[in-house]
Design an enzyme around this catalytic site. Structure first.
Site, mmCIF file in Angstrom:
data_model
loop_
_atom_site.group_PDB
_atom_site.id
_atom_site.type_symbol
_atom_site.label_atom_id
_atom_site.label_comp_id
_atom_site.label_asym_id
_atom_site.label_seq_id
_atom_site.Cartn_x
_atom_site.Cartn_y
_atom_site.Cartn_z
ATOM 1 N N TYR A 1 -52.618 85.821 -61.972
ATOM 2 C CA TYR A 1 -51.186 86.142 -61.906
ATOM 3 C C TYR A 1 -50.438 85.063 -61.131
ATOM 4 C CZ TYR A 1 -46.865 88.138 -60.100
ATOM 5 O OH TYR A 1 -45.559 88.320 -59.742
ATOM 6 N N LYS B 1 -47.364 82.174 -62.268
ATOM 7 C CA LYS B 1 -46.086 81.887 -61.607
ATOM 8 C C LYS B 1 -45.987 80.408 -61.235
ATOM 9 C CE LYS B 1 -44.292 85.939 -61.941
ATOM 10 N NZ LYS B 1 -43.170 86.147 -62.902
ATOM 11 N N SER C 1 -42.672 84.166 -57.526
ATOM 12 C CA SER C 1 -43.395 84.988 -56.559
ATOM 13 C C SER C 1 -43.915 84.140 -55.412
ATOM 14 C CB SER C 1 -44.568 85.672 -57.274
ATOM 15 O OG SER C 1 -45.500 86.207 -56.371
#
Length: 351
Positions: A151, A155, A126
């Site tokens: 989050y 990644k 991402s």
């Protein structure tokens, strides 16, 4: 036909990628425990491609169950790993949930890649790995800054786990850094199907337009951007899906120049949240009920991609316009509103 495992195959990007893989000659199987997805999405996939897709309802955080699936399919040519929790806001509220789910599932899968010597691995990363960059557009060489959410940290850590593992492996890998996937398959048979209240902009727009959500909130109007709202790089999900097929083609053809490579996947165009709303209104003819609200924790101010590397090495390009993104998203929303079972899925009543 080379066999590919897609984890999270009932999810938004996973389902569109299965379609693209099958249409380009690959055999595909899926793993998805349907905790954040509907198995009914595969029915739409199967209608598009004209064949059945096997899904193993397995939690990748369970190593023994994951191992059993890979052992049964030890002839895999590659794995594309999508399965992860992806809500920025939820990750801020429940960081341990995200660290456990997103990282343990990846580690279990890589153990199997090593054990069964699966040749190729593509990781769903991402643009959140860049944090709040000093200069945009970002290239693959842009130094990552602290992530703005747990989050984003999963990644960043996921990329590091893959790259370090591949250094001591017979496998090769590609890390694909997505920007903001939107839209739906032009057939209207598959699209984004959030369970509960959507955390991403476009499904929130379409659900507001159709009346499922009473009012949309634009989070932040005082950012240093041209209209005060966040800037994002919206990319159509079908363009994104095709990049995964090209990444596998690239690895299988032994064109890679290092064991683990990274590529940005974005259009290269920065669009503000308010501009995205106005594009939807223009395409749909619907006046959207929205309000301007405060900033939201975890949101990056502005980011969009330099995609030269993906174009030059993978032969990839983004073909769908912003209007086409909104048009297909709206078509999908209208289709699922006419299907009571899909409607129930969004309320969390079905798997």
């Amino acid at each position: 036909m080379k066999k590919i495992l897609v984890t999270g195959g009932c999810g938004y990007i996973g389902s569109h990628t299965i379609v693209d893989l099958v249409q380009h000659g690959y055999e595909v199987i899926s793993i998805d425990n349907n905790s954040r997805s509907s198995s009914r999405i595969l029915e739409g996939v199967e209608r598009i491609v004209g064949k059945s897709i096997k899904n193993y309802k397995v939690d990748l955080c369970n190593y023994d169950d994951t191992y059993a699936v890979i052992q049964e399919n030890a002839d895999l040519a590659g794995i594309i790993h999508f399965a992860a929790y992806k809500s920025v806001g939820e990750s801020v509220e429940q960081p341990l949930l995200y660290f456990e789910n997103n990282l343990l599932s990846l580690i279990n899968l890589l153990k199997c890649v090593d054990e069964f010597k699966i040749p190729h691995f593509v990781f769903s990363s991402s643009c959140t790995v860049y944090g709040n960059p000093d200069i945009i557009p970002v290239t693959e060489e842009t130094p990552p800054k602290p992530a703005e959410s747990p989050y984003g940290y999963t990644k960043q850590m996921g990329e590091q786990i893959v790259s370090e593992t591949i250094k001591h492996s017979v496998s090769t890998a590609i890390l694909l850094r997505y920007f903001n996937p939107v839209g739906a398959h032009p057939s209207g048979l598959i699209g984004e199907l959030p369970v509960g209240k959507p955390q991403n902009l476009v499904p929130a727009i379409t659900q507001t337009a159709i009346g499922k959500i009473q009012q949309l909130t634009v989070f932040g109007t005082d950012y240093p951007t041209r209209d005060g709202s966040c800037v994002r790089d919206f990319i159509h999900v079908c363009d994104l899906a095709h990049a995964h097929t090209l990444a596998l083609d690239y690895l299988i053809s032994l064109k890679n120049f290092s064991p683990c490579e990274v590529y940005n996947l974005g259009t290269g165009n920065g669009v503000t949240v308010l501009e995205a709303i106005h594009a939807f209104e223009r395409v749909s003819g619907q006046k959207l009920n929205y309000q301007l609200g405060p900033r939201r924790a975890g949101d990056v101010v502005a980011i969009y991609a330099n995609n030269d590397k993906a174009r030059d090495f993978l032969g990839w390009e983004a073909n769908f316009s912003l209007d086409e993104m909104m048009k297909t998203a709206w078509q999908w929303e209208q289709n699922i509103r006419s299907d009571e079972d899909f409607y129930a899925t969004q309320k969390g009543e079905l798997n």
